[in-house]
Design a protein around this motif. Sequence first.
Motif, PDB file in Angstrom:
ATOM      1  N   ARG A  36      70.482  37.580  10.515  1.00 48.13           N
ATOM      2  CA  ARG A  36      71.414  38.478   9.813  1.00 48.13           C
ATOM      3  C   ARG A  36      71.656  38.017   8.382  1.00 48.13           C
ATOM      4  O   ARG A  36      71.883  38.837   7.483  1.00 48.13           O
ATOM      5  N   GLN A  37      71.612  36.713   8.167  1.00 47.21           N
ATOM      6  CA  GLN A  37      71.868  36.192   6.830  1.00 47.21           C
ATOM      7  C   GLN A  37      70.660  36.301   5.914  1.00 47.21           C
ATOM      8  O   GLN A  37      70.742  35.928   4.732  1.00 47.21           O
ATOM      9  N   TRP A  38      69.554  36.811   6.428  1.00 45.89           N
ATOM     10  CA  TRP A  38      68.418  37.089   5.546  1.00 45.89           C
ATOM     11  C   TRP A  38      68.775  38.155   4.521  1.00 45.89           C
ATOM     12  O   TRP A  38      68.090  38.310   3.511  1.00 45.89           O
ATOM     13  N   LEU A  39      69.850  38.900   4.797  1.00 44.51           N
ATOM     14  CA  LEU A  39      70.295  39.918   3.843  1.00 44.51           C
ATOM     15  C   LEU A  39      70.573  39.290   2.476  1.00 44.51           C
ATOM     16  O   LEU A  39      70.384  39.931   1.440  1.00 44.51           O
ATOM     17  N   LYS A  40      71.024  38.042   2.457  1.00 42.33           N
ATOM     18  CA  LYS A  40      71.272  37.354   1.187  1.00 42.33           C
ATOM     19  C   LYS A  40      69.992  37.245   0.357  1.00 42.33           C
ATOM     20  O   LYS A  40      70.041  37.265  -0.878  1.00 42.33           O
ATOM     21  N   ASN A  41      68.860  37.125   1.042  1.00 50.11           N
ATOM     22  CA  ASN A  41      67.601  36.963   0.329  1.00 50.11           C
ATOM     23  C   ASN A  41      67.143  38.243  -0.363  1.00 50.11           C
ATOM     24  O   ASN A  41      66.182  38.218  -1.131  1.00 50.11           O
ATOM     25  N   ALA A  42      67.828  39.355  -0.081  1.00 47.40           N
ATOM     26  CA  ALA A  42      67.517  40.595  -0.791  1.00 47.40           C
ATOM     27  C   ALA A  42      67.811  40.473  -2.289  1.00 47.40           C
ATOM     28  O   ALA A  42      67.385  41.311  -3.084  1.00 47.40           O
ATOM     29  N   LEU A  43      68.523  39.405  -2.689  1.00 43.03           N
ATOM     30  CA  LEU A  43      68.767  39.165  -4.110  1.00 43.03           C
ATOM     31  C   LEU A  43      67.467  38.977  -4.885  1.00 43.03           C
ATOM     32  O   LEU A  43      67.449  39.177  -6.106  1.00 43.03           O
ATOM     33  N   VAL A  44      66.389  38.605  -4.205  1.00 43.35           N
ATOM     34  CA  VAL A  44      65.121  38.433  -4.920  1.00 43.35           C
ATOM     35  C   VAL A  44      64.598  39.760  -5.468  1.00 43.35           C
ATOM     36  O   VAL A  44      63.765  39.774  -6.381  1.00 43.35           O
ATOM     37  N   PHE A  45      65.092  40.870  -4.932  1.00 41.76           N
ATOM     38  CA  PHE A  45      64.648  42.178  -5.419  1.00 41.76           C
ATOM     39  C   PHE A  45      65.434  42.642  -6.643  1.00 41.76           C
ATOM     40  O   PHE A  45      65.062  43.635  -7.267  1.00 41.76           O
ATOM     41  N   PHE A  67      60.746  37.134  -0.905  1.00 40.76           N
ATOM     42  CA  PHE A  67      61.716  37.391   0.159  1.00 40.76           C
ATOM     43  C   PHE A  67      61.325  36.656   1.434  1.00 40.76           C
ATOM     44  O   PHE A  67      62.162  35.993   2.064  1.00 40.76           O
ATOM     45  N   ALA A  68      60.056  36.750   1.820  1.00 39.47           N
ATOM     46  CA  ALA A  68      59.597  36.081   3.038  1.00 39.47           C
ATOM     47  C   ALA A  68      59.713  34.564   2.917  1.00 39.47           C
ATOM     48  O   ALA A  68      60.131  33.875   3.860  1.00 39.47           O
ATOM     49  N   ALA A  69      59.353  34.021   1.747  1.00 42.04           N
ATOM     50  CA  ALA A  69      59.438  32.574   1.541  1.00 42.04           C
ATOM     51  C   ALA A  69      60.874  32.089   1.660  1.00 42.04           C
ATOM     52  O   ALA A  69      61.151  31.041   2.276  1.00 42.04           O
ATOM     53  N   PHE A  70      61.813  32.846   1.116  1.00 39.04           N
ATOM     54  CA  PHE A  70      63.205  32.438   1.193  1.00 39.04           C
ATOM     55  C   PHE A  70      63.777  32.625   2.595  1.00 39.04           C
ATOM     56  O   PHE A  70      64.652  31.863   3.015  1.00 39.04           O
ATOM     57  N   CYS A  71      63.305  33.622   3.323  1.00 39.96           N
ATOM     58  CA  CYS A  71      63.764  33.771   4.710  1.00 39.96           C
ATOM     59  C   CYS A  71      63.347  32.563   5.542  1.00 39.96           C
ATOM     60  O   CYS A  71      64.148  32.022   6.323  1.00 39.96           O
ATOM     61  N   LEU A  72      62.111  32.126   5.381  1.00 44.83           N
ATOM     62  CA  LEU A  72      61.631  30.960   6.109  1.00 44.83           C
ATOM     63  C   LEU A  72      62.389  29.702   5.689  1.00 44.83           C
ATOM     64  O   LEU A  72      62.868  28.933   6.539  1.00 44.83           O
ATOM     65  N   ALA A  73      62.511  29.501   4.381  1.00 42.31           N
ATOM     66  CA  ALA A  73      63.172  28.303   3.883  1.00 42.31           C
ATOM     67  C   ALA A  73      64.651  28.290   4.263  1.00 42.31           C
ATOM     68  O   ALA A  73      65.190  27.254   4.681  1.00 42.31           O
ATOM     69  N   ALA A  74      65.321  29.437   4.132  1.00 44.31           N
ATOM     70  CA  ALA A  74      66.745  29.497   4.457  1.00 44.31           C
ATOM     71  C   ALA A  74      66.989  29.220   5.941  1.00 44.31           C
ATOM     72  O   ALA A  74      67.914  28.483   6.301  1.00 44.31           O
ATOM     73  N   SER A  75      66.166  29.793   6.807  1.00 48.54           N
ATOM     74  CA  SER A  75      66.333  29.553   8.240  1.00 48.54           C
ATOM     75  C   SER A  75      66.132  28.078   8.568  1.00 48.54           C
ATOM     76  O   SER A  75      66.826  27.512   9.424  1.00 48.54           O
ATOM     77  N   GLY A  76      65.178  27.448   7.893  1.00 50.32           N
ATOM     78  CA  GLY A  76      64.982  26.019   8.098  1.00 50.32           C
ATOM     79  C   GLY A  76      66.204  25.216   7.707  1.00 50.32           C
ATOM     80  O   GLY A  76      66.614  24.286   8.421  1.00 50.32           O
ATOM     81  N   THR A  77      66.830  25.579   6.591  1.00 48.64           N
ATOM     82  CA  THR A  77      68.031  24.850   6.162  1.00 48.64           C
ATOM     83  C   THR A  77      69.211  25.121   7.097  1.00 48.64           C
ATOM     84  O   THR A  77      70.040  24.239   7.318  1.00 48.64           O
ATOM     85  N   ALA A 115      61.863  21.871  10.214  1.00 50.99           N
ATOM     86  CA  ALA A 115      60.821  21.282   9.368  1.00 50.99           C
ATOM     87  C   ALA A 115      59.618  22.216   9.250  1.00 50.99           C
ATOM     88  O   ALA A 115      59.029  22.358   8.171  1.00 50.99           O
ATOM     89  N   VAL A 116      59.256  22.851  10.362  1.00 50.78           N
ATOM     90  CA  VAL A 116      58.129  23.793  10.336  1.00 50.78           C
ATOM     91  C   VAL A 116      58.435  24.978   9.422  1.00 50.78           C
ATOM     92  O   VAL A 116      57.595  25.408   8.618  1.00 50.78           O
ATOM     93  N   LEU A 117      59.645  25.508   9.521  1.00 54.43           N
ATOM     94  CA  LEU A 117      60.023  26.657   8.689  1.00 54.43           C
ATOM     95  C   LEU A 117      60.069  26.285   7.212  1.00 54.43           C
ATOM     96  O   LEU A 117      59.649  27.076   6.352  1.00 54.43           O
ATOM     97  N   LEU A 118      60.589  25.104   6.901  1.00 54.82           N
ATOM     98  CA  LEU A 118      60.623  24.665   5.507  1.00 54.82           C
ATOM     99  C   LEU A 118      59.210  24.535   4.937  1.00 54.82           C
ATOM    100  O   LEU A 118      58.938  24.973   3.810  1.00 54.82           O
ATOM    101  N   ALA A 119      58.326  23.942   5.722  1.00 57.24           N
ATOM    102  CA  ALA A 119      56.944  23.787   5.273  1.00 57.24           C
ATOM    103  C   ALA A 119      56.271  25.148   5.088  1.00 57.24           C
ATOM    104  O   ALA A 119      55.534  25.368   4.118  1.00 57.24           O
ATOM    105  N   ALA A 120      56.536  26.074   6.014  1.00 60.88           N
ATOM    106  CA  ALA A 120      55.942  27.407   5.915  1.00 60.88           C
ATOM    107  C   ALA A 120      56.464  28.150   4.685  1.00 60.88           C
ATOM    108  O   ALA A 120      55.701  28.832   3.985  1.00 60.88           O
ATOM    109  N   GLY A 121      57.764  28.031   4.407  1.00 59.28           N
ATOM    110  CA  GLY A 121      58.328  28.686   3.228  1.00 59.28           C
ATOM    111  C   GLY A 121      57.737  28.151   1.940  1.00 59.28           C
ATOM    112  O   GLY A 121      57.390  28.922   1.034  1.00 59.28           O
ATOM    113  N   LEU A 122      57.602  26.831   1.849  1.00 63.51           N
ATOM    114  CA  LEU A 122      57.006  26.233   0.656  1.00 63.51           C
ATOM    115  C   LEU A 122      55.533  26.607   0.518  1.00 63.51           C
ATOM    116  O   LEU A 122      55.050  26.886  -0.582  1.00 63.51           O
ATOM    117  N   ALA A 123      54.811  26.605   1.641  1.00 63.53           N
ATOM    118  CA  ALA A 123      53.386  26.954   1.606  1.00 63.53           C
ATOM    119  C   ALA A 123      53.193  28.392   1.134  1.00 63.53           C
ATOM    120  O   ALA A 123      52.304  28.684   0.322  1.00 63.53           O
TER     121      ALA A 123
END
Length: 312
Positions: A36-45, A67-77, A115-123
């Motif tokens: 649900r908090q992925w909505l915050k990542n809509a700021l990239v648009f 947007f996808a990179a931040f969703c992955l990274a944010a979920s990891g954090t 850790a997997v999500l953070l790595a995926a977001g950075l990749a």
Amino acid sequence: MSRETAALRPPAAAPPAGPSTRRAIAAGLVRACRPRQWLKNALVFAAPAAAGVLTTGAGLRGALVAFAAFCLAASGTYLFNDSADVEADRRHPRKRLRPIAAGIVSVRLARAAGAVLLAAGLALAFAAGWPLAAVVAAYLALTFSYTFWLKHQPVVDLVAVAGCHVVRAYAGAVAVAVPVTSWFLVVISLGSLLLVAGKREAELRAQTEGGGAGTRSTLTTYTASYLAHVRVMCSGAMIVTYCLWALQEHTGTEKAFFALSIVPFVLVVLRHALLVDRGVGEEPEELALRDRPLQVFIVMMLVLLGLGIHLT
């Protein structure tokens, strides 16, 4: 069998997790990622839309990758943050139901998945280019600093959370290679601080009404009047900045659309103030998903801005 003999026997192995248990863990892990908090990542648009490039193929692709990179990274954090706060969350009337605090997802599993999500977001960000990867890395550095230190520093914690929102908005500009104006940064920064102050005010009210049960040490420092003052300050400065941008930075027919957008913009700010004053601003993303008047005002503003950008 004697008690001594029974005591010397090795403990029985835990039964293997069945399909229902694995499904519960998987579902809990998804919830712990806070989709649900992925909505915050809509700021990239925001920046690509303001620059008028979101309707192009390259602009849309770049924004979607960000947007996808931040969703992955944010979920990891989020997973690392909830793992660090697990004991405090268990004392909170609402946060104790979070999957990690409730014991549905183990701390070890949460950190591994994080850790997997953070790595995926950075990749994914690196695949789009090193500038976006640098912004995502800066976001991760800020969020981890917040998780392990800044969240305990009064006032600084407000700016740190607001800074995460600003970084998201800046990432959208980097992803599509458009310049960021000072007007954009000021409005986004003030709006982010406004949301964070409203969130803390709602948390403080809930903690007070709940008999002192809370998880944020900084709430013992804040007062409702101080947080309300921060909201008023940010609201006024943001409205003035937006009005100056809409009225002074545009000419011709586009000026009419941007000038008209001031009305729903102010309505959004006023509606948010009313909701926070009612004590329902603890989860800002929930307001955008559930409050119908707020949704109508936001749509009105976006339509007018879109007309000003694309029909002039």
